[in-house]
Design an enzyme around this catalytic site. Structure first.
Site, mmCIF file in Angstrom:
data_model
loop_
_atom_site.group_PDB
_atom_site.id
_atom_site.type_symbol
_atom_site.label_atom_id
_atom_site.label_comp_id
_atom_site.label_asym_id
_atom_site.label_seq_id
_atom_site.Cartn_x
_atom_site.Cartn_y
_atom_site.Cartn_z
ATOM 1 N N TYR A 270 0.820 -1.219 0.000
ATOM 2 C CA TYR A 270 0.000 0.000 0.000
ATOM 3 C C TYR A 270 0.850 1.265 0.000
ATOM 4 O O TYR A 270 0.463 2.287 -0.558
ATOM 5 C CB TYR A 270 -1.014 -0.037 1.155
ATOM 6 C CG TYR A 270 -2.142 -0.986 0.832
ATOM 7 C CD1 TYR A 270 -2.132 -2.298 1.290
ATOM 8 C CD2 TYR A 270 -3.165 -0.597 -0.034
ATOM 9 C CE1 TYR A 270 -3.128 -3.189 0.942
ATOM 10 C CE2 TYR A 270 -4.162 -1.488 -0.397
ATOM 11 C CZ TYR A 270 -4.141 -2.781 0.077
ATOM 12 O OH TYR A 270 -5.119 -3.658 -0.299
ATOM 13 N N HIS B 265 -14.508 1.315 -1.308
ATOM 14 C CA HIS B 265 -13.399 0.436 -0.900
ATOM 15 C C HIS B 265 -12.356 1.188 -0.092
ATOM 16 O O HIS B 265 -11.222 0.731 0.051
ATOM 17 C CB HIS B 265 -12.740 -0.190 -2.142
ATOM 18 C CG HIS B 265 -13.633 -1.220 -2.789
ATOM 19 N ND1 HIS B 265 -13.405 -1.701 -4.054
ATOM 20 C CD2 HIS B 265 -14.756 -1.824 -2.361
ATOM 21 C CE1 HIS B 265 -14.346 -2.580 -4.361
ATOM 22 N NE2 HIS B 265 -15.188 -2.661 -3.360
ATOM 23 N N THR C 106 -14.810 -0.405 -15.075
ATOM 24 C CA THR C 106 -14.834 -1.507 -14.109
ATOM 25 C C THR C 106 -15.219 -2.812 -14.806
ATOM 26 O O THR C 106 -16.056 -2.839 -15.699
ATOM 27 C CB THR C 106 -15.787 -1.213 -12.921
ATOM 28 O OG1 THR C 106 -15.738 -2.303 -11.996
ATOM 29 C CG2 THR C 106 -17.214 -0.952 -13.369
HETATM 30 N N1 APR Z 1 -10.461 3.356 -20.221
HETATM 31 C C1 APR Z 1 -11.598 2.713 -19.852
HETATM 32 N N2 APR Z 1 -11.618 1.472 -19.300
HETATM 33 C C2 APR Z 1 -10.420 0.876 -19.110
HETATM 34 C C3 APR Z 1 -9.193 1.493 -19.457
HETATM 35 C C4 APR Z 1 -9.245 2.786 -20.035
HETATM 36 N N3 APR Z 1 -8.130 3.443 -20.417
HETATM 37 N N4 APR Z 1 -8.188 0.615 -19.152
HETATM 38 C C5 APR Z 1 -8.772 -0.476 -18.612
HETATM 39 N N5 APR Z 1 -10.113 -0.333 -18.598
HETATM 40 C C6 APR Z 1 -11.116 -1.273 -18.093
HETATM 41 C C7 APR Z 1 -10.757 -2.727 -18.319
HETATM 42 O O1 APR Z 1 -11.262 -3.154 -19.589
HETATM 43 C C8 APR Z 1 -11.514 -3.401 -17.156
HETATM 44 O O2 APR Z 1 -12.832 -3.755 -17.546
HETATM 45 O O3 APR Z 1 -11.195 -1.093 -16.705
HETATM 46 C C9 APR Z 1 -11.580 -2.317 -16.088
HETATM 47 C C10 APR Z 1 -10.640 -2.582 -14.922
HETATM 48 O O4 APR Z 1 -11.095 -3.741 -14.284
HETATM 49 P P1 APR Z 1 -10.358 -4.216 -12.943
HETATM 50 O O5 APR Z 1 -8.884 -4.194 -13.161
HETATM 51 O O6 APR Z 1 -11.020 -5.498 -12.522
HETATM 52 O O7 APR Z 1 -10.677 -3.079 -11.899
HETATM 53 P P2 APR Z 1 -12.020 -2.859 -11.077
HETATM 54 O O8 APR Z 1 -13.209 -3.264 -11.875
HETATM 55 O O9 APR Z 1 -11.973 -1.469 -10.563
HETATM 56 O O10 APR Z 1 -11.841 -3.877 -9.833
HETATM 57 C C11 APR Z 1 -12.844 -3.819 -8.838
HETATM 58 O O11 APR Z 1 -11.560 -5.362 -7.504
HETATM 59 O O12 APR Z 1 -9.566 -6.075 -6.699
HETATM 60 C C12 APR Z 1 -10.680 -5.355 -6.378
HETATM 61 O O13 APR Z 1 -10.756 -3.675 -4.773
HETATM 62 C C13 APR Z 1 -10.334 -3.927 -6.073
HETATM 63 O O14 APR Z 1 -11.700 -1.988 -6.450
HETATM 64 C C14 APR Z 1 -11.147 -3.141 -7.074
HETATM 65 C C15 APR Z 1 -12.218 -4.109 -7.501
#
Ligand code: APR
Length: 231
Positions: free
Chosen positions: A53, A106, A173
């Site tokens: 972190y 979160h 997301t």
């Molecule tokens: N623009 C738009 N979308 C994007 C970009 C971009 N430049 N780059 C990546 N993405 C998309 C990816 O296609 C994916 O669908 O963002 C998403 C990221 O997904 P994750 O990495 O799973 O992140 P997230 O959905 O925020 O994860 C949710 O999981 O591990 C836990 O606590 C953590 O808050 C997090 C939660």
């Protein structure tokens, strides 16, 4: 006037240089969730978790908000109705981009929490193992982020916002983590228009009435300008 509720994930901060979790070069490709993002992992190896972190806190402090964060702040300022951001992100880029109403379900890298007395304070750039709580002095300080197996923050307020939403958008997301991945169904059940703005279809893309694909810094400002034109 229409209320807009926006869920954001790591993808909205990707173009600010922050890593995502599940993209091929993502954080979970380099670290095991059970080692760095669970209470058990923290108990087992607090130095590893504080170090994980600390690195993210320092990177987040050096990152700048991008055009997507700034477009959402513009929407909040100019939209005649309420705009609420519910973010899964622990960075403070929405606030740095000018957004006022941001719920961090979160937690945040900027926050520290005492696991002994529940006191919260602004985290130092780097937290050490056995860091003492400024309130009860117990060596029980941890990052104020929600780990897997813990209850996300602000859930009651979030569900109230979802029942009141006329427009629900999910930005950047993957739809892999609950309860956030089910917010679209809740909003849809309450009659909201739902839109997914993402680089690629998420795991819950079929739950959305409208989808827009591309980098957030391109598709989010376009979406915001269209909304503001409609008025
Ligand atoms: N623009 C738009 N979308 C994007 C970009 C971009 N430049 N780059 C990546 N993405 C998309 C990816 O296609 C994916 O669908 O963002 C998403 C990221 O997904 P994750 O990495 O799973 O992140 P997230 O959905 O925020 O994860 C949710 O999981 O591990 C836990 O606590 C953590 O808050 C997090 C939660």
């Amino acid at each position: 006037m229409d209320k807009i509720v926006i869920l954001t994930g790591a993808g909205i901060s990707a173009e600010s240089g922050m890593g995502t979790f599940r993209d091929e070069d993502g954080l979970w490709a380099r670290h095991r969730i059970e080692d760095v993002a669970t209470p058990e992992g923290f108990a087992r190896d607090p130095a590893l978790v504080q170090g994980f972190y600390n690195a993210r806190r320092i990177a987040a402090a050096q990152a700048a908000p991008n055009a997507a964060h700034e477009a959402l702040a513009r929407l909040e300022t100019k939209w005649p109705g309420e705009v609420v951001i519910v973010t899964q992100n622990v960075d403070s880029l929405h606030e740095a981009g000018g957004s006022q109403t941001v719920l961090h379900m979160h937690g945040t890298l900027a926050g520290a929490l005492c696991s002994a007395c529940g006191h919260r304070w602004t985290a130092p750039p780097e937290m050490s193992v056995g860091e003492r709580c400024p309130s009860c002095n117990a060596p029980a300080a941890r990052p104020d982020v929600v780990w897997f197996g813990e209850i996300p923050y602000h859930m009651e307020d979030i569900y109230t916002h979802l029942t009141e939403a006329d427009i629900f958008a999910a930005i950047g997301t993957s739809g892999e983590v609950y309860p956030a991945a089910a917010f679209v169904r809740e909003a849809c059940a309450q009659g909201a228009h739902t839109v997914e703005l993402n680089l690629a279809p998420s795991s819950v893309v079929s739950d959305f009435a409208e989808t827009r694909f591309g980098p957030a810094t391109q598709i989010v400002p376009d979406w915001v300008e269209e909304l503001l034109q409609q008025g």
